[in-house]
Design a protein around this motif. Structure first.
Motif, PDB file in Angstrom:
ATOM      1  N   SER A 115       0.847  -1.200   0.000  1.00  0.00           N
ATOM      2  CA  SER A 115       0.000   0.000   0.000  1.00  0.00           C
ATOM      3  C   SER A 115       0.881   1.247   0.000  1.00  0.00           C
ATOM      4  N   GLY A 116       0.213   2.412  -0.058  1.00  0.00           N
ATOM      5  CA  GLY A 116       0.897   3.707   0.075  1.00  0.00           C
ATOM      6  C   GLY A 116       1.959   3.945  -0.982  1.00  0.00           C
ATOM      7  N   ARG A 117       3.044   4.585  -0.554  1.00  0.00           N
ATOM      8  CA  ARG A 117       4.100   4.985  -1.497  1.00  0.00           C
ATOM      9  C   ARG A 117       4.758   3.793  -2.174  1.00  0.00           C
ATOM     10  N   GLU A 118       4.893   2.716  -1.394  1.00  0.00           N
ATOM     11  CA  GLU A 118       5.535   1.518  -1.946  1.00  0.00           C
ATOM     12  C   GLU A 118       4.724   0.989  -3.136  1.00  0.00           C
ATOM     13  N   LEU A 119       3.384   0.998  -2.956  1.00  0.00           N
ATOM     14  CA  LEU A 119       2.483   0.542  -4.012  1.00  0.00           C
ATOM     15  C   LEU A 119       2.597   1.456  -5.240  1.00  0.00           C
ATOM     16  N   ASP A 120       2.571   2.791  -4.995  1.00  0.00           N
ATOM     17  CA  ASP A 120       2.680   3.747  -6.113  1.00  0.00           C
ATOM     18  C   ASP A 120       3.958   3.494  -6.900  1.00  0.00           C
ATOM     19  N   LYS A 121       5.054   3.273  -6.177  1.00  0.00           N
ATOM     20  CA  LYS A 121       6.345   3.070  -6.841  1.00  0.00           C
ATOM     21  C   LYS A 121       6.300   1.808  -7.715  1.00  0.00           C
ATOM     22  N   MET A 122       5.677   0.750  -7.165  1.00  0.00           N
ATOM     23  CA  MET A 122       5.588  -0.501  -7.931  1.00  0.00           C
ATOM     24  C   MET A 122       4.803  -0.287  -9.228  1.00  0.00           C
ATOM     25  N   VAL A 123       3.713   0.483  -9.134  1.00  0.00           N
ATOM     26  CA  VAL A 123       2.877   0.734 -10.315  1.00  0.00           C
ATOM     27  C   VAL A 123       3.662   1.554 -11.340  1.00  0.00           C
ATOM     28  N   PHE A 124       4.311   2.640 -10.878  1.00  0.00           N
ATOM     29  CA  PHE A 124       5.055   3.499 -11.799  1.00  0.00           C
ATOM     30  C   PHE A 124       6.223   2.746 -12.442  1.00  0.00           C
ATOM     31  N   ASP A 125       6.952   1.989 -11.624  1.00  0.00           N
ATOM     32  CA  ASP A 125       8.092   1.239 -12.173  1.00  0.00           C
ATOM     33  C   ASP A 125       7.631   0.286 -13.270  1.00  0.00           C
ATOM     34  N   ALA A 126       6.503  -0.396 -13.001  1.00  0.00           N
ATOM     35  CA  ALA A 126       6.000  -1.365 -13.985  1.00  0.00           C
ATOM     36  C   ALA A 126       5.607  -0.657 -15.277  1.00  0.00           C
ATOM     37  N   MET A 127       4.954   0.518 -15.149  1.00  0.00           N
ATOM     38  CA  MET A 127       4.527   1.258 -16.346  1.00  0.00           C
ATOM     39  C   MET A 127       5.740   1.744 -17.142  1.00  0.00           C
ATOM     40  N   ASP A 128       6.726   2.292 -16.420  1.00  0.00           N
ATOM     41  CA  ASP A 128       7.916   2.820 -17.097  1.00  0.00           C
ATOM     42  C   ASP A 128       8.652   1.717 -17.848  1.00  0.00           C
ATOM     43  N   SER A 129       8.748   0.543 -17.214  1.00  0.00           N
ATOM     44  CA  SER A 129       9.589  -0.486 -17.812  1.00  0.00           C
ATOM     45  C   SER A 129       9.013  -1.046 -19.112  1.00  0.00           C
ATOM     46  N   ILE A 130       7.713  -0.822 -19.378  1.00  0.00           N
ATOM     47  CA  ILE A 130       7.147  -1.325 -20.639  1.00  0.00           C
ATOM     48  C   ILE A 130       6.673  -0.161 -21.532  1.00  0.00           C
ATOM     49  N   GLY A 131       7.120   1.061 -21.183  1.00  0.00           N
ATOM     50  CA  GLY A 131       6.836   2.210 -22.042  1.00  0.00           C
ATOM     51  C   GLY A 131       5.372   2.617 -22.045  1.00  0.00           C
ATOM     52  N   LEU A 132       4.718   2.514 -20.884  1.00  0.00           N
ATOM     53  CA  LEU A 132       3.312   2.909 -20.773  1.00  0.00           C
ATOM     54  C   LEU A 132       3.275   4.301 -20.149  1.00  0.00           C
ATOM     55  N   ASP A 133       2.752   5.262 -20.898  1.00  0.00           N
ATOM     56  CA  ASP A 133       2.752   6.652 -20.455  1.00  0.00           C
ATOM     57  C   ASP A 133       1.962   6.819 -19.146  1.00  0.00           C
ATOM     58  N   ARG A 134       2.568   7.521 -18.167  1.00  0.00           N
ATOM     59  CA  ARG A 134       1.896   7.691 -16.872  1.00  0.00           C
ATOM     60  C   ARG A 134       0.603   8.492 -16.979  1.00  0.00           C
ATOM     61  N   SER A 135       0.460   9.267 -18.083  1.00  0.00           N
ATOM     62  CA  SER A 135      -0.769  10.063 -18.246  1.00  0.00           C
ATOM     63  C   SER A 135      -1.993   9.161 -18.458  1.00  0.00           C
ATOM     64  N   LEU A 136      -1.752   7.859 -18.710  1.00  0.00           N
ATOM     65  CA  LEU A 136      -2.874   6.940 -18.957  1.00  0.00           C
ATOM     66  C   LEU A 136      -3.453   6.341 -17.670  1.00  0.00           C
ATOM     67  N   LEU A 137      -2.857   6.705 -16.508  1.00  0.00           N
ATOM     68  CA  LEU A 137      -3.270   6.086 -15.238  1.00  0.00           C
ATOM     69  C   LEU A 137      -4.780   6.072 -14.997  1.00  0.00           C
ATOM     70  N   ARG A 138      -5.459   7.177 -15.372  1.00  0.00           N
ATOM     71  CA  ARG A 138      -6.899   7.300 -15.096  1.00  0.00           C
ATOM     72  C   ARG A 138      -7.745   6.782 -16.265  1.00  0.00           C
ATOM     73  N   SER A 139      -7.092   6.350 -17.354  1.00  0.00           N
ATOM     74  CA  SER A 139      -7.858   5.902 -18.524  1.00  0.00           C
ATOM     75  C   SER A 139      -8.491   4.545 -18.282  1.00  0.00           C
ATOM     76  N   ASN A 140      -9.574   4.294 -19.011  1.00  0.00           N
ATOM     77  CA  ASN A 140     -10.184   2.967 -18.987  1.00  0.00           C
ATOM     78  C   ASN A 140      -9.350   2.050 -19.898  1.00  0.00           C
ATOM     79  N   PRO A 141      -8.809   0.954 -19.362  1.00  0.00           N
ATOM     80  CA  PRO A 141      -7.934   0.125 -20.197  1.00  0.00           C
ATOM     81  C   PRO A 141      -8.635  -0.411 -21.456  1.00  0.00           C
ATOM     82  N   PHE A 142      -9.961  -0.592 -21.381  1.00  0.00           N
ATOM     83  CA  PHE A 142     -10.667  -1.143 -22.542  1.00  0.00           C
ATOM     84  C   PHE A 142     -10.802  -0.118 -23.675  1.00  0.00           C
ATOM     85  N   SER A 143     -10.557   1.172 -23.351  1.00  0.00           N
ATOM     86  CA  SER A 143     -10.657   2.190 -24.406  1.00  0.00           C
ATOM     87  C   SER A 143      -9.303   2.412 -25.084  1.00  0.00           C
TER      88      SER A 143
END
Lengths: 282, 276
Positions: A115-143
């Motif tokens: 949870s908390g900061r540790e969780l945020d870091k895990m999410v961001f690290d995972a997104m960065d490592s596969i080239g997923l733009d952080r601006s998509l965080l609030r997007s619906n994945p199905f769109s």
């Protein structure tokens, strides 16, 4: 300790008129720090095999152990195995269920108690490592587009930082930049002594990036070894439904004709061999 | 002869309801009857959205899309267009509706209200040419990913479309099945069917009459397939495409004058030239 698959067989709809044997006596070992690619024709049993590795399918006969734990119907063991072996499905839609990219990627780590900061870091690290733009965080994945959905599916498994990352046809639908990002991600995982198991029908990609290659044909192991060993074996023995990459096929023909000194799947390497062969001839 | 149909887009835009960004921005495109168009572009450039406009699954938020002369915003357009324009999705699971192979293939022709003898005939033909006849009684769940992709194509061929839209329809196939799938598409094209094919693989586009390249919802390049493929690795790399290894080798061998520049980029042709 590795993943050890020993004499694994599996039949769908056993005893029914539609009975289909998907795996026949498959044995191999997947070590940490290695990229193991599983290749084979459509319907050769690749997906059935990898779904065994985290206990989504339980062995009907034969045995699988993950770091010494046996894959069988013992809930406490299966929970440990599923934390250790992260499986990215062939179709992102089979895996994605949340309403936002953020909820999707954080689902795994939250389940494992982060949870908390540790969780945020895990999410961001995972997104960065596969080239997923952080601006998509609030997007619906199905769109999202097909390629972006695939990146979300990979990031959501990566976020839990599994010991073994298993990916079923991860390059389908990715553009060249996506494939490059994926390959560097697999290399990074292997360099960190994590295991990588990668199902593909792209033999050329497998030869280029793998430590070991397992070739499946009609549910049986047709070859298992390093890329060079596999390439040699495949040039000698025809496997139904498996097409050699063009450069490898050409090098094999040229070698038979005595025009080059060996086989290769690298275009620059083959070019060098051809020009050297010409110099010797003249 | 199955004459293909013409499609034209005029200033067509599309924005998904929940999105701030337009997926397609003012597209002008004339697709001739019987033409084979390959659509390339990076992930998220609007390729799949374009296909959905062409079979009236989506209607432009601005501009016009005419399919066989009919505006896709007209009330009866979807019914008319779905009988002529068929889309094979990126993910076959999105279009498989029945639990048994032959039932799934029969779904399209049944919806067209055809007589049952004709439905049986069409299902049989579609399953034979896609190599699934032996599996006609099998549950769809027992098929592999690649077999499901062939089933998706069978379902579409059974409605004998005049225009075939392919959304990375070969991405899950092994190279041998890909060749088979591509030759099925070629056969459809020869019958006169219009083909619009979205792909990331340059080795699938050599038979296309025209290549269009999309970036951020706009057409940024269009021309012949051979012209597109003759670009250097660096140029293609900049637009995020990778030249097949055998084409890289062919280009180098041509530069060194070891093979003739008309040599095709395949092992057999290069071998023949080198042995000459």
């Amino acid at each position: 300790m590795p993943i050890i698959v020993n004499d694994l067989s599996f039949t769908y709809n056993a005893g029914m008129p539609t009975e289909t044997t998907a795996l026949r006596n498959v044995s191999f070992t997947a070590e940490r720090g290695e990229i193991l690619s599983i290749v084979g024709h459509t319907g050769s049993g690749k997906s059935t095999l990898v779904q065994h590795l985290n206990g989504l399918i339980l062995p009907q006969s034969g045995k699988i152990t993950v770091d010494g734990l046996s894959v069988r119907k013992v809930p406490s063991d299966l929970r440990k195995i599923r934390k250790s072996v992260g499986l990215v499905f062939q179709y992102p839609e089979q895996q994605i269920f949340a309403e936002t990219v953020s909820d999707e990627i954080s689902f795994g780590p939250i389940n494992w108690g982060y949870s908390g900061r540790e969780l945020d870091k895990m999410v961001f690290d995972a997104m960065d490592s596969i080239g997923l733009d952080r601006s998509l965080l609030r997007s619906n994945p199905f769109s999202l587009s097909g390629g972006q959905k695939r990146r979300v599916a990979i990031a959501s498994v990566l976020a839990s930082d599994p010991e073994y990352l298993v990916l079923d046809e991860p390059t389908a639908g990715l553009d060249a930049a996506g494939i490059r990002e994926l390959v560097s991600l697999l290399n990074e995982r292997a360099a960190k002594a994590k295991g990588v198991i990668h199902v593909t029908h792209d033999l050329e990609l497998a030869l280029r990036i793998s430590t070991k290659i397992l070739v499946l044909a009609e549910g049986s192991v047709a070859a298992f070894g390093t890329p060079s060993e596999t390439a040699e074996m495949l040039c000698e023995k025809y496997i139904d439904g498996l097409v050699l990459p063009e450069v490898l096929a050409l090098s094999s023909e040229l070698m038979k004709a005595g025009m080059v000194s060996g086989i290769t799947w690298e275009p620059t390497q083959l070019l060098k061999m051809i020009t050297e062969g010409r110099r010797v001839a003249f | 002869m199955n004459f293909g149909i013409q499609i034209s887009l005029n200033g067509a835009e599309y924005r998904y309801p929940e999105s701030v960004k337009k997926s397609l921005c003012g597209l002008d495109l004339e697709i001739r009857a019987g033409e084979w168009i390959a659509v390339l572009g990076p992930n998220g450039s609007g390729k799949s959205t374009l296909l959905k406009l062409l079979n009236a699954l989506l209607v432009p938020t601005q501009g016009i899309c005419l399919v066989d002369g009919q505006d896709t915003t007209e009330t009866d357009a979807p019914v008319n267009i779905h009988a002529k324009v068929a889309l094979v999705f990126q993910n076959p699971e999105d279009q498989i509706v029945a639990s048994v192979v032959e039932e799934d293939t029969a779904f399209g022709p049944e919806n067209l209200g055809l007589p049952s003898a004709e439905i049986r005939e069409r299902v049989k033909n579609a399953l034979i040419i896609t190599g699934l006849w032996e599996k006609r009684k099998s549950p769809v769940s027992s098929l592999s990913g690649g077999q499901k992709q062939r089933l998706a194509l069978a379902g579409v061929l059974a409605i004998t479309p005049k225009c075939l839209l392919l959304d990375e329809a070969m991405s899950m196939l092994d190279p041998a099945s890909r060749r088979d799938f591509l030759s099925l598409v070629k056969a459809e094209h020869e019958k006169g069917t219009t083909i619009v094919q979205v792909t990331h693989s340059l080795d699938e586009i050599s038979d296309a009459d025209r290549v269009i390249f999309l970036t951020d919802g706009k057409i940024t390049w269009q021309g012949g397939a051979q012209e597109f493929l003759s670009q250097s690795c660096d140029t293609l790399g900049k637009i995020n495409l990778e030249k097949p290894s055998i084409s890289i080798l062919r280009d180098e061998l041509v530069k060194l004058k070891l093979i003739h520049e008309s040599t095709n980029a395949d092992a057999r042709s290069i071998m023949k030239e080198l042995c000459r």
